[in-house]
Scaffold this motif. Structure first.
Motif, PDB file in Angstrom:
ATOM      1  N   UNK A   7       0.835  -1.195   0.000  1.00 60.88           N
ATOM      2  CA  UNK A   7       0.000   0.000   0.000  1.00 60.88           C
ATOM      3  C   UNK A   7       0.870   1.245   0.000  1.00 60.88           C
ATOM      4  N   UNK A   8       0.235   2.379  -0.316  1.00 61.27           N
ATOM      5  CA  UNK A   8       0.937   3.659  -0.336  1.00 61.27           C
ATOM      6  C   UNK A   8       0.098   4.665   0.442  1.00 61.27           C
ATOM      7  N   UNK A   9       0.758   5.529   1.176  1.00 59.73           N
ATOM      8  CA  UNK A   9       0.070   6.552   1.950  1.00 59.73           C
ATOM      9  C   UNK A   9      -0.151   7.758   1.047  1.00 59.73           C
ATOM     10  N   UNK A  10      -1.408   8.118   0.817  1.00 60.62           N
ATOM     11  CA  UNK A  10      -1.745   9.253  -0.044  1.00 60.62           C
ATOM     12  C   UNK A  10      -2.792  10.098   0.656  1.00 60.62           C
ATOM     13  N   UNK A  11      -2.436  11.345   0.966  1.00 60.95           N
ATOM     14  CA  UNK A  11      -3.338  12.277   1.648  1.00 60.95           C
ATOM     15  C   UNK A  11      -3.902  11.690   2.935  1.00 60.95           C
ATOM     16  N   UNK A  12      -3.027  11.013   3.663  1.00 61.02           N
ATOM     17  CA  UNK A  12      -3.398  10.479   4.957  1.00 61.02           C
ATOM     18  C   UNK A  12      -4.145   9.157   4.940  1.00 61.02           C
ATOM     19  N   UNK A  13      -4.314   8.569   3.766  1.00 60.81           N
ATOM     20  CA  UNK A  13      -5.022   7.293   3.677  1.00 60.81           C
ATOM     21  C   UNK A  13      -4.146   6.262   2.983  1.00 60.81           C
ATOM     22  N   UNK A  14      -4.214   5.015   3.487  1.00 63.15           N
ATOM     23  CA  UNK A  14      -3.496   3.924   2.851  1.00 63.15           C
ATOM     24  C   UNK A  14      -4.305   3.412   1.678  1.00 63.15           C
TER      25      UNK A  14
END
Length: 76
Positions: A7-14
């Motif tokens: 997963x990747x963290x994008x704008x505070x969401x995984x």
């Protein structure tokens, strides 16, 4: 939150990463390195590298040559 390989963290969401399935054309006994060419999310080809084959950028190759004592002179 920490990102991992799935997963990747994008704008505070995984967000789960998309998976790309590739078919390698090597024998089951193969051990080594394989170059996979992917274009627009699709596998174009794969190439097993031989023991003496290496991949590098031109600038990386020139730096390696200079470190080995070669004189690298561009053409005029």
């Amino acid at each position: 939150m920490q990102a991992n390989q799935q997963s990747i963290l994008h704008r505070g969401k995984l967000i789960p990463l998309p998976l790309l399935n590739v078919d390698l054309h090597v024998s089951p006994e193969f051990t080594g390195r394989v170059v996979v060419h992917i274009k627009e999310g699709r596998q174009i080809c794969d190439y097993p590298l031989r023991e003496a084959e290496h991949i590098n950028t031109l600038s990386g190759f020139l730096a390696l040559a200079r470190q080995a004592g070669w004189m690298v002179i561009p053409p005029e």
